[in-house]
Motif scaffolding. Sequence first.
Motif, PDB file in Angstrom:
ATOM      1  N   LYS A   1       0.849  -1.182   0.000  1.00 35.55           N
ATOM      2  CA  LYS A   1       0.000   0.000   0.000  1.00 35.55           C
ATOM      3  C   LYS A   1       0.891   1.240   0.000  1.00 35.55           C
ATOM      4  O   LYS A   1       1.910   1.272   0.665  1.00 35.55           O
ATOM      5  N   PRO A   2       0.491   2.267  -0.745  1.00 32.60           N
ATOM      6  CA  PRO A   2       1.319   3.479  -0.778  1.00 32.60           C
ATOM      7  C   PRO A   2       1.136   4.345   0.462  1.00 32.60           C
ATOM      8  O   PRO A   2       0.060   4.406   1.051  1.00 32.60           O
ATOM      9  N   LYS A   3       2.228   4.979   0.856  1.00 32.74           N
ATOM     10  CA  LYS A   3       2.220   5.999   1.905  1.00 32.74           C
ATOM     11  C   LYS A   3       2.783   7.260   1.271  1.00 32.74           C
ATOM     12  O   LYS A   3       3.793   7.205   0.569  1.00 32.74           O
ATOM     13  N   VAL A   4       2.130   8.396   1.492  1.00 36.66           N
ATOM     14  CA  VAL A   4       2.521   9.658   0.860  1.00 36.66           C
ATOM     15  C   VAL A   4       2.861  10.668   1.942  1.00 36.66           C
ATOM     16  O   VAL A   4       2.096  10.844   2.893  1.00 36.66           O
ATOM     17  N   ASN A   5       4.009  11.334   1.784  1.00 33.65           N
ATOM     18  CA  ASN A   5       4.366  12.446   2.662  1.00 33.65           C
ATOM     19  C   ASN A   5       4.146  13.729   1.870  1.00 33.65           C
ATOM     20  O   ASN A   5       4.904  14.054   0.961  1.00 33.65           O
TER      21      ASN A   5
END
Length: 165
Positions: A137-141
């Motif tokens: 799953k992607p995590k975005v900062n």
Amino acid sequence: MLINHLWARTLILLVVFGVSTPAWSKYTPEQVKAVYLYRIATFIQWDQELEMNRINICVADDSEIQKILVQITRGKQVRNKPLNITDADCDVLYISERSNLNLLAGLPKGTVTIGGMEQFTNSGGAIELVEKQGKIKPKVNLKNISGYQLSSNFLRVAEIEGGKQ
């Protein structure tokens, strides 16, 4: 060729709908990450997109992901711009090894940085793709985004950190 096309479409559907590891266990993590790289490019709107004549996707240190990406992007376009898998002039840069974090320094504004390791977004990268609870799953900062916007459709499926953009 038809089999490769069907394989890519099936894999894209699995990634988009966030299927768990047992369902995609016949696909390697490299295959799933390659599809993510392709799909993420469709969810990006670059500030300077009108001047772009293609979208360059670079894979710094994973030849298997690069090979798969070449196969699934062959002949594909994003908003009438051909996708080009290359090693230079990156619009999207994927890094899988912590030892290559130095590549983040000095990138031009608008380069989308994606990493396949834990804590990538805390090290200056924009998007992290790591396996958690059987899913990639992607995590975005949001603090690490500059020169482009990510679609709200993409942000809905991602874990968000870094406050408001």
